[in-house]
Design a protein around this motif. Structure first.
Motif, PDB file in Angstrom:
ATOM      1  N   ASP A  90       0.808  -1.220   0.000  1.00  0.00           N
ATOM      2  CA  ASP A  90       0.000   0.000   0.000  1.00  0.00           C
ATOM      3  C   ASP A  90       0.840   1.268   0.000  1.00  0.00           C
ATOM      4  O   ASP A  90       0.325   2.380   0.101  1.00  0.00           O
ATOM      5  N   TYR A  91       2.152   1.114  -0.103  1.00  0.00           N
ATOM      6  CA  TYR A  91       3.078   2.235  -0.190  1.00  0.00           C
ATOM      7  C   TYR A  91       3.093   3.091   1.069  1.00  0.00           C
ATOM      8  O   TYR A  91       3.483   4.260   1.036  1.00  0.00           O
ATOM      9  N   LEU A  92       2.674   2.535   2.195  1.00  0.00           N
ATOM     10  CA  LEU A  92       2.753   3.216   3.482  1.00  0.00           C
ATOM     11  C   LEU A  92       3.730   2.453   4.371  1.00  0.00           C
ATOM     12  O   LEU A  92       3.855   1.226   4.258  1.00  0.00           O
ATOM     13  N   PRO A  93       4.424   3.137   5.284  1.00  0.00           N
ATOM     14  CA  PRO A  93       5.334   2.431   6.183  1.00  0.00           C
ATOM     15  C   PRO A  93       4.590   1.635   7.247  1.00  0.00           C
ATOM     16  O   PRO A  93       3.387   1.833   7.464  1.00  0.00           O
ATOM     17  N   ALA A  94       5.300   0.742   7.902  1.00  0.00           N
ATOM     18  CA  ALA A  94       4.796   0.030   9.075  1.00  0.00           C
ATOM     19  C   ALA A  94       5.388   0.702  10.305  1.00  0.00           C
ATOM     20  O   ALA A  94       6.603   0.702  10.495  1.00  0.00           O
ATOM     21  N   LEU A  95       4.512   1.290  11.140  1.00  0.00           N
ATOM     22  CA  LEU A  95       4.951   2.036  12.314  1.00  0.00           C
ATOM     23  C   LEU A  95       4.135   1.617  13.529  1.00  0.00           C
ATOM     24  O   LEU A  95       2.908   1.540  13.452  1.00  0.00           O
ATOM     25  N   GLY A  96       4.821   1.373  14.633  1.00  0.00           N
ATOM     26  CA  GLY A  96       4.117   1.099  15.879  1.00  0.00           C
ATOM     27  C   GLY A  96       4.288  -0.322  16.376  1.00  0.00           C
ATOM     28  O   GLY A  96       4.992  -1.142  15.777  1.00  0.00           O
ATOM     29  N   SER A  97       3.618  -0.605  17.489  1.00  0.00           N
ATOM     30  CA  SER A  97       3.741  -1.906  18.159  1.00  0.00           C
ATOM     31  C   SER A  97       2.877  -2.960  17.483  1.00  0.00           C
ATOM     32  O   SER A  97       1.819  -2.663  16.923  1.00  0.00           O
ATOM     33  N   PHE A  98       3.327  -4.202  17.571  1.00  0.00           N
ATOM     34  CA  PHE A  98       2.553  -5.335  17.074  1.00  0.00           C
ATOM     35  C   PHE A  98       1.539  -5.756  18.132  1.00  0.00           C
ATOM     36  O   PHE A  98       1.853  -5.792  19.325  1.00  0.00           O
ATOM     37  N   ARG A  99       0.335  -6.087  17.699  1.00  0.00           N
ATOM     38  CA  ARG A  99      -0.689  -6.514  18.663  1.00  0.00           C
ATOM     39  C   ARG A  99      -0.283  -7.790  19.388  1.00  0.00           C
ATOM     40  O   ARG A  99      -0.496  -7.919  20.599  1.00  0.00           O
ATOM     41  N   HIS A 100       0.300  -8.741  18.661  1.00  0.00           N
ATOM     42  CA  HIS A 100       0.655 -10.019  19.283  1.00  0.00           C
ATOM     43  C   HIS A 100       1.986  -9.947  20.027  1.00  0.00           C
ATOM     44  O   HIS A 100       2.337 -10.880  20.759  1.00  0.00           O
TER      45      HIS A 100
END
Length: 247
Positions: free
Chosen positions: A185-195
């Motif tokens: 989707d051309y967006l970065p992955a930022l933040g904590s993982f739920r699992h």
């Protein structure tokens, strides 16, 4: 661009410029290596520890995160994964559909003969940037695997553009290619993982890593230290978990 600006380019180029758009008030990095070295020095002077090692695997545990590296195992309260296109190999439980958005450039010494602003030659899809005594020409976007062999025709095409434009060349060309980390989707992955909330993602910035790096640091600092939520569009879990894993 006004007549004087166009004339300045035409005095320096073999292929005349007929029109252009000038963007004022901009800036660029003149030495990327100096930026990295300065950031590392500031990190260490602030009390950080620099370990030169290759991470192999990251595993969440009860109250910590374990990182297996080529220099032994480490544990931490939180781990930020900012390993570009290779981030997915460290996260065995989550789907990380990163692709290498490969870029190519050639770089050479201009012999002190180029003092003009950085330029995009739109009809050639070529960007020319000055880094001190060096000039760099880049183009192309190639979606591929990180380990795939480069295509030398792309360097040859860039070198042909450099010669056709008449850019000053005072050294052999140095060729480079690199894999930029891009998600579907051309967006970065930022933040904590739920699992695995102690593991924090910071990858997938495609070809805007240098530009978005400071913004990423700001939002992740607020997220980690003060619990500020991030937009769900950047969730590192948005592509799901790998088959066979569950909470």
């Amino acid at each position: 661009m006004d007549a004087a600006q166009i004339a300045a380019f035409n005095q320096a180029l073999a292929t005349p410029v007929k029109a252009g758009v000038h963007f004022a008030g901009t800036a660029h990095i003149t030495n990327p290596r100096d930026v990295l070295d300065t950031l590392l020095a500031r990190f260490v002077s602030a009390g950080g520890t620099h370990l030169a090692a290759r991470a192999v695997k990251i595993s969440p545990e009860a109250d910590t995160v374990r990182v297996n590296t080529t220099q032994g195992d480490l544990t931490a309260d939180r781990v930020v994964v900012a390993c570009g296109v290779r981030s997915g190999a460290l996260l065995p439980d989550v789907a990380v559909p990163l692709v290498a958005e490969r870029g190519y450039h050639v770089e050479w010494n201009h012999g002190g003969q180029w003092t003009l602003p950085n330029a995009v030659f739109e009809d050639r899809a070529v960007v020319v940037t000055r880094f001190g005594s060096r000039l760099r020409a880049t183009s192309f976007v190639e979606f591929t695997r990180d380990a795939s062999a480069p295509d030398p025709r792309k360097w040859e095409r860039l070198e042909a553009h450099v010669r056709a434009l008449g850019l000053p060349v005072a050294s052999p060309f140095a060729r480079w290619h690199g894999s930029r980390p891009t998600l579907p989707d051309y967006l970065p992955a930022l933040g904590s993982f739920r699992h695995a909330p102690r593991i924090v993602a910071a990858y997938g910035h495609n070809h805007l890593g240098l530009t978005l790096g400071p913004v990423t640091a700001d939002v992740l600092s607020a997220h980690i230290l003060r619990g500020v939520p991030l937009p769900t569009a950047f969730s590192p879990d948005r592509f799901g978990l790998r088959s066979g894993f569950s909470n």
